[in-house]
Design a protein around this motif. Structure first.
Motif, PDB file in Angstrom:
ATOM      1  N   THR A 146       9.299  32.409 -31.250  1.00 26.11           N
ATOM      2  CA  THR A 146       8.026  32.096 -30.587  1.00 26.11           C
ATOM      3  C   THR A 146       8.210  31.992 -29.078  1.00 26.11           C
ATOM      4  O   THR A 146       7.405  32.510 -28.291  1.00 26.11           O
ATOM      5  CB  THR A 146       7.441  30.785 -31.129  1.00 26.11           C
ATOM      6  N   MET A 147       9.304  31.337 -28.655  1.00 28.47           N
ATOM      7  CA  MET A 147       9.535  31.164 -27.217  1.00 28.47           C
ATOM      8  C   MET A 147       9.942  32.477 -26.548  1.00 28.47           C
ATOM      9  O   MET A 147       9.762  32.632 -25.345  1.00 28.47           O
ATOM     10  CB  MET A 147      10.582  30.085 -26.972  1.00 28.47           C
ATOM     11  N   ARG A 148      10.462  33.437 -27.311  1.00 31.43           N
ATOM     12  CA  ARG A 148      10.728  34.761 -26.732  1.00 31.43           C
ATOM     13  C   ARG A 148       9.441  35.387 -26.239  1.00 31.43           C
ATOM     14  O   ARG A 148       9.419  36.113 -25.230  1.00 31.43           O
ATOM     15  CB  ARG A 148      11.354  35.678 -27.778  1.00 31.43           C
ATOM     16  N   LYS A 149       8.338  35.108 -26.946  1.00 37.68           N
ATOM     17  CA  LYS A 149       7.042  35.673 -26.563  1.00 37.68           C
ATOM     18  C   LYS A 149       6.376  34.831 -25.484  1.00 37.68           C
ATOM     19  O   LYS A 149       5.799  35.364 -24.531  1.00 37.68           O
ATOM     20  CB  LYS A 149       6.132  35.767 -27.796  1.00 37.68           C
ATOM     21  N   GLU A 150       6.435  33.499 -25.636  1.00 37.34           N
ATOM     22  CA  GLU A 150       5.737  32.629 -24.698  1.00 37.34           C
ATOM     23  C   GLU A 150       6.483  32.472 -23.371  1.00 37.34           C
ATOM     24  O   GLU A 150       5.864  32.423 -22.311  1.00 37.34           O
ATOM     25  CB  GLU A 150       5.520  31.247 -25.324  1.00 37.34           C
ATOM     26  N   ARG A 151       7.790  32.357 -23.448  1.00 34.52           N
ATOM     27  CA  ARG A 151       8.590  32.131 -22.241  1.00 34.52           C
ATOM     28  C   ARG A 151       9.879  32.954 -22.312  1.00 34.52           C
ATOM     29  O   ARG A 151      10.978  32.414 -22.463  1.00 34.52           O
ATOM     30  CB  ARG A 151       8.929  30.644 -22.104  1.00 34.52           C
ATOM     31  N   PRO A 152       9.769  34.278 -22.186  1.00 28.80           N
ATOM     32  CA  PRO A 152      10.966  35.117 -22.324  1.00 28.80           C
ATOM     33  C   PRO A 152      12.022  34.827 -21.265  1.00 28.80           C
ATOM     34  O   PRO A 152      13.212  35.066 -21.490  1.00 28.80           O
ATOM     35  CB  PRO A 152      10.416  36.546 -22.189  1.00 28.80           C
ATOM     36  N   ASP A 153      11.613  34.291 -20.117  1.00 24.10           N
ATOM     37  CA  ASP A 153      12.572  33.985 -19.056  1.00 24.10           C
ATOM     38  C   ASP A 153      13.385  32.731 -19.348  1.00 24.10           C
ATOM     39  O   ASP A 153      14.381  32.467 -18.675  1.00 24.10           O
ATOM     40  CB  ASP A 153      11.834  33.813 -17.728  1.00 24.10           C
ATOM     41  N   CYS A 154      12.993  31.968 -20.349  1.00 21.61           N
ATOM     42  CA  CYS A 154      13.689  30.727 -20.682  1.00 21.61           C
ATOM     43  C   CYS A 154      14.960  30.978 -21.483  1.00 21.61           C
ATOM     44  O   CYS A 154      15.925  30.216 -21.401  1.00 21.61           O
ATOM     45  CB  CYS A 154      12.753  29.809 -21.472  1.00 21.61           C
ATOM     46  N   HIS A 155      14.984  32.046 -22.293  1.00 26.29           N
ATOM     47  CA  HIS A 155      16.156  32.431 -23.089  1.00 26.29           C
ATOM     48  C   HIS A 155      16.616  31.307 -24.020  1.00 26.29           C
ATOM     49  O   HIS A 155      17.808  31.007 -24.113  1.00 26.29           O
ATOM     50  CB  HIS A 155      17.311  32.877 -22.182  1.00 26.29           C
ATOM     51  N   LEU A 156      15.671  30.702 -24.714  1.00 27.21           N
ATOM     52  CA  LEU A 156      15.997  29.646 -25.669  1.00 27.21           C
ATOM     53  C   LEU A 156      16.670  30.233 -26.893  1.00 27.21           C
ATOM     54  O   LEU A 156      16.207  31.223 -27.458  1.00 27.21           O
ATOM     55  CB  LEU A 156      14.723  28.910 -26.089  1.00 27.21           C
ATOM     56  N   SER A 157      17.768  29.632 -27.324  1.00 28.43           N
ATOM     57  CA  SER A 157      18.474  30.038 -28.544  1.00 28.43           C
ATOM     58  C   SER A 157      18.230  29.028 -29.654  1.00 28.43           C
ATOM     59  O   SER A 157      18.109  27.824 -29.401  1.00 28.43           O
ATOM     60  CB  SER A 157      19.978  30.144 -28.271  1.00 28.43           C
ATOM     61  N   TRP A 158      18.220  29.516 -30.877  1.00 29.56           N
ATOM     62  CA  TRP A 158      18.035  28.621 -32.018  1.00 29.56           C
ATOM     63  C   TRP A 158      19.148  27.594 -32.126  1.00 29.56           C
ATOM     64  O   TRP A 158      18.941  26.511 -32.681  1.00 29.56           O
ATOM     65  CB  TRP A 158      17.936  29.432 -33.315  1.00 29.56           C
ATOM     66  N   VAL A 159      20.345  27.885 -31.586  1.00 28.33           N
ATOM     67  CA  VAL A 159      21.429  26.903 -31.711  1.00 28.33           C
ATOM     68  C   VAL A 159      21.150  25.664 -30.870  1.00 28.33           C
ATOM     69  O   VAL A 159      21.576  24.560 -31.227  1.00 28.33           O
ATOM     70  CB  VAL A 159      22.807  27.505 -31.361  1.00 28.33           C
ATOM     71  N   THR A 160      20.445  25.817 -29.744  1.00 28.91           N
ATOM     72  CA  THR A 160      20.056  24.636 -28.976  1.00 28.91           C
ATOM     73  C   THR A 160      19.066  23.797 -29.769  1.00 28.91           C
ATOM     74  O   THR A 160      19.166  22.562 -29.807  1.00 28.91           O
ATOM     75  CB  THR A 160      19.444  25.050 -27.625  1.00 28.91           C
ATOM     76  N   LEU A 161      18.115  24.443 -30.438  1.00 29.32           N
ATOM     77  CA  LEU A 161      17.180  23.705 -31.288  1.00 29.32           C
ATOM     78  C   LEU A 161      17.919  23.051 -32.453  1.00 29.32           C
ATOM     79  O   LEU A 161      17.599  21.922 -32.846  1.00 29.32           O
ATOM     80  CB  LEU A 161      16.095  24.650 -31.808  1.00 29.32           C
ATOM     81  N   ALA A 162      18.917  23.727 -33.003  1.00 25.89           N
ATOM     82  CA  ALA A 162      19.704  23.131 -34.081  1.00 25.89           C
ATOM     83  C   ALA A 162      20.491  21.921 -33.577  1.00 25.89           C
ATOM     84  O   ALA A 162      20.652  20.930 -34.295  1.00 25.89           O
ATOM     85  CB  ALA A 162      20.654  24.164 -34.682  1.00 25.89           C
ATOM     86  N   GLY A 163      20.987  21.999 -32.330  1.00 27.25           N
ATOM     87  CA  GLY A 163      21.656  20.846 -31.744  1.00 27.25           C
ATOM     88  C   GLY A 163      20.711  19.673 -31.579  1.00 27.25           C
ATOM     89  O   GLY A 163      21.063  18.520 -31.858  1.00 27.25           O
ATOM     90  N   LEU A 164      19.485  19.959 -31.124  1.00 31.51           N
ATOM     91  CA  LEU A 164      18.477  18.908 -31.042  1.00 31.51           C
ATOM     92  C   LEU A 164      18.167  18.339 -32.422  1.00 31.51           C
ATOM     93  O   LEU A 164      17.960  17.138 -32.586  1.00 31.51           O
ATOM     94  CB  LEU A 164      17.189  19.452 -30.416  1.00 31.51           C
ATOM     95  N   GLY A 165      18.139  19.234 -33.425  1.00 31.32           N
ATOM     96  CA  GLY A 165      17.804  18.799 -34.784  1.00 31.32           C
ATOM     97  C   GLY A 165      18.827  17.868 -35.377  1.00 31.32           C
ATOM     98  O   GLY A 165      18.479  16.881 -36.036  1.00 31.32           O
ATOM     99  N   VAL A 166      20.117  18.135 -35.153  1.00 30.79           N
ATOM    100  CA  VAL A 166      21.140  17.252 -35.707  1.00 30.79           C
ATOM    101  C   VAL A 166      21.222  15.958 -34.910  1.00 30.79           C
ATOM    102  O   VAL A 166      21.445  14.883 -35.480  1.00 30.79           O
ATOM    103  CB  VAL A 166      22.516  17.952 -35.769  1.00 30.79           C
ATOM    104  N   ALA A 167      21.028  16.022 -33.595  1.00 31.06           N
ATOM    105  CA  ALA A 167      21.062  14.808 -32.784  1.00 31.06           C
ATOM    106  C   ALA A 167      19.822  13.955 -32.995  1.00 31.06           C
ATOM    107  O   ALA A 167      19.876  12.732 -32.872  1.00 31.06           O
ATOM    108  CB  ALA A 167      21.199  15.168 -31.300  1.00 31.06           C
ATOM    109  N   GLY A 168      18.686  14.610 -33.329  1.00 35.71           N
ATOM    110  CA  GLY A 168      17.442  13.873 -33.519  1.00 35.71           C
ATOM    111  C   GLY A 168      17.395  13.105 -34.819  1.00 35.71           C
ATOM    112  O   GLY A 168      17.219  11.885 -34.828  1.00 35.71           O
ATOM    113  N   ASN A 169      17.559  13.797 -35.942  1.00 37.01           N
ATOM    114  CA  ASN A 169      17.539  13.101 -37.238  1.00 37.01           C
ATOM    115  C   ASN A 169      18.292  13.873 -38.310  1.00 37.01           C
ATOM    116  O   ASN A 169      17.897  13.893 -39.474  1.00 37.01           O
ATOM    117  CB  ASN A 169      16.100  12.816 -37.693  1.00 37.01           C
TER     118      ASN A 169
END
Length: 392
Positions: A146-169
């Motif tokens: 989704t972020m590739r379409k909304e903010r392609p310049d951000c270059h968000l990777s799923w592994v960063t979201l996975a890191g947030l997911g394990v640190a969050g809960n």
């Protein structure tokens, strides 16, 4: 006569910046024996206690054995004064870093015969090796796409979201808000999610998209170290921010590396690395063998030994003996995930050891007064002595 353990702290050092979890005053070790342990176990993250975690790009060195202790630096001066020349020993900074490139999520419609879509197959294939529930992993992938379409310049990777997911809960297994999202963040970034009629914070895809928007809101490039570091710092800016950020970085790096070679999911080196990541935030304790052995934390070789003990691989107890017992990594080659990295003189004495995480990072129990944390493992002028490979 008792042989002194390695990793013994010889002096405190000036810190550029640090953050605390809660205040803890460690006991000062004597010259002959490790300090009497503080009996503490915590339910969350193996009993996190309050010790400084070095902030990004902050100095956190230790002294070489036998060198004179430098004069104390006044607290105000420590914010600006350079580290004394004799502190060039072992890893002493955490340079801004972004996780390495991971395996990309598959895309495309479901195949003939009603089979699962490629993205679902991708999530199912990696869920076991990464130890992430497939619905959560699918959500992280949808967040990246989704972020590739909304903010392609951000270059968000799923592994960063996975890191947030394990640190969050812990990927939805624990208490707390998914992805560590605050109520304010969810209201701001989760109201409208493409393809989801009624977004809910409990939905991994919705939560991942909201988290991605929060990370990319400041216009940073998450593929660059400085941009990644700034974005995650802004995402969680409470009193526990530094520990949160280090956990996100450590696990994101682990997931990226493992996604490229999922066959190593059961390797002893992977088990050892997971164990070491689980100790982030515990205190350095000279002679400490960790909460399972009755100590509040670990020293450097205690951490590496306990990490490999958890994987069924026995190591000697001290840094020097570990250096002389494990097969060396050939000179000029970068260490691999789970390798041991050593500091000191091979001809005389190795005084420190850490566990290599990948991408130039190590998991490190630095010295008295510091928590177990992630550091950059090698820089010009340090006394890096080489790496060893305990097991595949």
């Amino acid at each position: 006569m008792r042989v002194p353990l390695t990793c013994k702290p010889f002096a405190r050092y000036p810190e550029v910046r640090s953050s605390r979890l809660d205040a803890v005053t460690p006991e000062t070790p004597t010259a002959d024996a490790p300090p009497k342990p503080t009996w503490a176990r915590g339910a969350l993250y193996r009993g996190l206690v309050a010790l400084p975690l070095v902030a990004g790009l902050a100095t956190a060195g230790w002294l070489v054995a036998g060198r004179d202790q430098p004069a104390p630096v006044p607290a105000q001066a420590a914010l600006t004064a350079p580290a004394p020349a004799q502190t060039v020993s072992g890893p002493s900074v955490l340079q801004a870093s972004a996780p390495v490139q991971a395996q990309e999520p598959a895309q495309g419609a479901a195949g003939g015969g009603g089979g699962p879509a490629p993205l679902q197959k991708w999530a199912d294939s990696l869920a076991g090796p990464l130890d992430i529930p497939a619905p959560a992993l699918l959500g992280y992938a949808n967040g990246e796409l989704t972020m590739r379409k909304e903010r392609p310049d951000c270059h968000l990777s799923w592994v960063t979201l996975a890191g947030l997911g394990v640190a969050g809960n812990n990927h939805g297994r624990g208490d707390g808000e998914p992805m560590g999202l605050s109520t304010q963040q969810w209201k701001k970034y989760g109201a409208q999610i493409p393809g989801i009629a009624n977004p809910a914070l409990s939905d991994p895809s919705a939560a991942s998209v909201a988290a991605g928007r929060a990370l990319c809101a400041s216009g940073v490039d998450l593929s660059a170290g400085n941009g990644w570091w700034k974005a995650v710092a802004g995402y969680e800016n409470g009193s526990g921010m530094e520990l949160f950020r280090q956990r996100v970085l450590g696990y994101a790096q682990l997931y990226a590396t493992l996604s490229l070679d999922p066959a190593k999911a059961n390797a002893p080196s992977l088990h050892a690395t997971r164990f070491a990541l689980g100790q982030l935030g515990l205190p350095y304790v000279w002679g400490g063998n960790g909460p399972d052995a009755g100590a509040a934390g670990f020293d450097c070789s205690g951490l590496t030994k306990a990490s490999y003990d958890s994987a069924g691989v026995s190591l000697p107890r001290t840094a020097d003996s570990q250096f002389r017992s494990v097969p060396p990594v050939p000179g000029g080659q970068e260490p691999q995930l789970g390798d041991l990295v050593f500091y000191g003189s091979p001809a005389t004495r190795i005084h420190h050891v850490g566990l290599y995480l990948g991408n130039g990072l190590m998991i490190n129990a630095p010295t008295e007064g510091q928590a177990i944390q992630i550091h950059t493992f090698h820089r010009p002028g340090d006394d890096y002595a080489g790496a060893g490979h305990p097991a595949n």
